[in-house]
Motif scaffolding. Structure first.
Motif, PDB file in Angstrom:
ATOM      1  N   GLU A 346       9.167  -7.349  -7.377  1.00  0.00           N
ATOM      2  CA  GLU A 346       7.976  -6.576  -7.704  1.00  0.00           C
ATOM      3  C   GLU A 346       8.339  -5.298  -8.447  1.00  0.00           C
ATOM      4  O   GLU A 346       9.462  -4.799  -8.349  1.00  0.00           O
ATOM      5  CB  GLU A 346       7.200  -6.201  -6.434  1.00  0.00           C
ATOM      6  N   ARG A 363       3.606  -8.154  -9.303  1.00  0.00           N
ATOM      7  CA  ARG A 363       4.536  -9.236  -9.000  1.00  0.00           C
ATOM      8  C   ARG A 363       5.160  -9.750 -10.296  1.00  0.00           C
ATOM      9  O   ARG A 363       4.467  -9.991 -11.280  1.00  0.00           O
ATOM     10  CB  ARG A 363       3.813 -10.362  -8.272  1.00  0.00           C
ATOM     11  N   ALA A 410       6.943  -3.751   2.641  1.00  0.00           N
ATOM     12  CA  ALA A 410       7.457  -5.092   2.357  1.00  0.00           C
ATOM     13  C   ALA A 410       6.286  -6.059   2.352  1.00  0.00           C
ATOM     14  O   ALA A 410       5.354  -5.923   3.154  1.00  0.00           O
ATOM     15  CB  ALA A 410       8.491  -5.517   3.399  1.00  0.00           C
ATOM     16  N   ALA A 411       6.309  -7.018   1.463  1.00  0.00           N
ATOM     17  CA  ALA A 411       5.310  -8.095   1.392  1.00  0.00           C
ATOM     18  C   ALA A 411       3.886  -7.555   1.347  1.00  0.00           C
ATOM     19  O   ALA A 411       2.987  -8.075   2.012  1.00  0.00           O
ATOM     20  CB  ALA A 411       5.481  -9.041   2.581  1.00  0.00           C
TER      21      ALA A 411
END
Length: 702
Positions: A346, A363, A410-411
């Motif tokens: 990312e 992304r 994160a994520a």
């Protein structure tokens, strides 16, 4: 007791049809015995007056209690599985550099700058670990001078791997591999004015520093165009490529964001073996308005403004450095894009919305950029730091009432960080003091300027502070270089709130709160606007019933003194007191000083440049037989950014001109500079002096 008088020796300059008298030009020779003696006398006078000011002792104790009770951590970095950070325990004078070798290993001190001596004190200015984390380049300077000496430390033992390198002022230190580092160094000897020449060199661990080759410099390579004051920097290296950055203007502490007036060049890293023939390709120039970048092994991500005002992000392959073929991956919008960072698959984008930080992600998986997506933040304030790693991004978030706190991204989600993995296990910095700030209210407003423009304003106060027209107000601004005054955790200001005071930030034009257009609206031919924005904010606080003339304190530092001192010169009746920290007060003569030309104006050799500087020059606007407010000016004898003669000349002029009977003080920090690298006690003493002075001259009966 009275301040020592200053000798008057008028120098008359002509700017077109205008004649300007400068009675204290002789002070610009700051190394003279006469100036040093006069300055010492001023320092003694200021100290005597401040020590005798009501509430000074109590405020000093309270500020130190609020400041000294908090642990400070900042400057995080990751390399080779290690976590590095600057750690300042409660009560410690300056931070030490600590390292954690692995998540299950305890932190340890890698470098304590106190080992270099206490008189003058030493502080760590910056550090950059090698990719494998086995070596760390650390800049240390004395007495707040920022004149760093680079030390190359073995991370395992803490011992020096090579001899130190002096005059490495800037943190533009880039590791090309685990054993080769590029660094920027100034030449010995200071010129009469402006910056000394400089160059970037390469050092290989274990080799003689005296043989370090110059790889990026003026006159070295015909493909790179540099003026005498430009600084040639190796800014990044990845995938066998290097990014050369030529700074044509002033630089801040961040090496990959907040840039201005720069040119970018790309070359294969192997080309540095023959610097004169290195095949540099010019990627961008000042007109492209690149203010930040990030990179991976294949791509450069550039934050460009080029007419958009708020910024957009372009992707450029290292192998094809041509902006005309760049891909736009974050289009311009109403948000001000401040910085970008590569994290896993990312690209993170840090934005500024109404002066507060926001985050987005793009992304990059599959070779195509996705649509920017919002990342929800748990703190409505400032993203102070972001540190990408293999398992996510360490974020440091803070606000006016929330201490710097560690989170992990994160994520697509932000969660509280694991203290064991992310450094420090004793909770958020200043958590105890933060409980006391629960009664502090922060309000955001927009104040109409005289031309109708809405100026954002931040107001902080105790929730019980009455709107009775009698509040002492500490009003501050900056408004230069596109710098935004973001939410910042300052628990020491509780000492002001407890006494009924308001702390107000006027986000005047010239700053970066609304991007490049906001900056341009307050500089150059529009410099007067930042001053009138400040005055209009003060008038608004009176109209809204918070305060009255005489209860207002104007406070600003460095280039932030332009709106503050300008407001004092235009409306001396409005202020009970004025505080000017290491201030720019005489920009007409600024090019004679250490900083050289100021980027906020046209060149001083032009009529436009002289006119713009005259608008900003508070020293030349001082009028005889005028009742000026109480004024506290500060200077550091080791200041590399603003010469001591700037506040000194204004102090002398005000002492001679004012008829109010109120003091004009020149506070001198002999073991200090522009404020960077100050000890905790120096910071506490300065704030206590400012608050006591402000309170004394905004209290009924003074």
């Amino acid at each position: 007791m009275r301040p020592p008088p200053a000798r008057v020796e008028v120098v008359r300059d002509r700017y077109g049809e205008t004649a300007l008298d400068d009675p204290y030009r002789w002070m610009e020779d700051t190394g003279s015995e006469e100036f040093s003696t006069w300055l010492a006398g001023q320092a003694a006078y200021a100290r005597a007056v401040l020590d005798g000011t009501p509430h000074r002792a109590a405020l000093g104790q309270r500020v130190s209690a609020l400041s000294g009770g908090a642990t400070r951590r900042r400057g995080y970095a990751r390399a080779g599985g290690r976590l590095f950070y600057l750690h300042q325990p409660a009560g410690a004078a300056v931070p030490v550099l600590r390292v954690r070798d692995a998540p299950d290993r305890p932190d340890r001190v890698l470098l304590d700058s106190a080992t270099f001596g206490a008189d003058p004190h030493h502080a760590i200015d910056w550090y950059v670990p090698s990719p494998d984390g086995a070596t760390v380049a650390v800049g240390v300077s004395a007495g707040g001078s920022e004149n760093s000496t680079m030390h190359l430390l073995d991370t395992g033992s803490g011992r020096e791997r090579d001899h130190p390198v002096s005059r490495v002022w800037l943190p533009f230190v880039t590791w090309l591999d685990d054993r080769t580092v590029a660094y920027h160094r100034y030449e010995a000897g200071a010129p009469a004015s402006g910056r000394p020449p400089s160059a970037s060199r390469l050092h290989r661990l274990g080799e003689d520093l005296a043989t370090d080759p110059v790889v990026f410099a003026r006159g070295l390579n015909p493909r790179v165009d540099l003026a005498s004051a430009d600084r040639p920097l190796i800014a990044a290296a990845a995938g066998g490529w290097v990014l050369g950055l030529v700074s044509h203007a002033l630089l801040g502490p961040d090496t990959s964001a907040g840039l201005s007036e720069c040119s970018l060049y790309v070359a294969p890293v192997d080309g540095l073996a023959d610097p004169a023939a290195c095949p540099w390709v010019r990627l961008a120039g000042p007109a492209d308005e690149v203010s930040g970048f990030a990179c991976d092994d294949d791509t450069l991500y550039l934050l460009c403004h080029d007419g958009t005002g708020h910024g957009r992000v372009l992707a450029v392959p290292w192998s094809d450095p041509d902006l005309t073929r760049a891909s736009e991956i974050v289009p311009a919008s109403e948000r001000v894009v401040e910085a970008v960072a590569r994290a896993g698959d990312e690209l993170l984008v840090r934005d500024l919305v109404a002066g507060r930080s926001r985050l987005r992600r793009v992304r990059l998986a599959g070779g195509r950029a996705g649509v920017p997506e919002e990342i929800a933040l748990p703190v409505d304030g400032t993203v102070t730091e972001w540190v990408p790693g293999a398992d996510g991004v360490l974020l440091i978030l803070e606000s006016w009432a929330v201490p710097p706190s560690r989170y992990r991204y994160a994520a697509g989600a932000v969660r509280p960080a694991d203290a064991e993995a992310d450094g420090g296990g004793d909770g958020p910095d200043g958590a105890v003091v933060s409980d006391l700030l629960r009664d502090v209210v922060v309000e955001y407003a927009q104040v109409p300027a005289r031309d109708g423009t809405l100026v954002p304003v931040t107001l902080a106060r105790h929730r019980d502070a009455p709107r009775d027209g009698e509040r002492p107000v500490l009003l501050t601004a900056y408004g230069s270089y596109g710098i935004a005054l973001r939410p910042q955790y300052r628990p020491e200001l509780l000492a002001w709130y407890e006494r009924g005071g308001l702390y107000v930030v006027a986000h005047v034009r010239g700053g970066g709160e609304y991007g490049r257009k906001w900056r341009d609206a307050g500089r150059g031919p529009h410099t007067e606007r930042k001053i009138t924005d400040f005055l209009d904010t003060a008038a608004h606080l009176v109209t809204e019933g918070w305060t009255r003339p005489g209860r207002l304190v104007a406070s600003g530092g460095s280039a932030g003194a332009i709106p503050v001192a300008g407001a004092m010169a235009r409306r001396p009746d409005l202020w009970g007191a004025v505080v000017l920290h290491t201030p720019v007060t005489n920009p007409v003569r600024g090019e004679a000083g250490v900083a050289g030309s100021l980027d906020e104006f046209a060149p001083g050799t032009t009529a436009a440049g002289r006119d713009q500087r005259l608008v900003a020059d508070a020293y030349l606007r001082v009028a005889d037989a005028t009742p000026y407010p109480a004024v506290l000016l500060t200077c550091g004898r080791n200041d590399p950014r603003v010469d001591a003669w700037q506040p000194a000349k204004l102090a002398a002029r005000l002492q001679a001109a004012s008829t109010s009977g109120r003091p004009v003080l020149l506070r001198v920090e002999a073991d200090g500079g522009h404020g960077f690298g100050a000890t905790r006690q120096q910071e506490d003493d300065l704030l206590a002096d400012e608050l006591a002075f402000a309170l004394a001259w905004t209290t009924t009966g003074h």
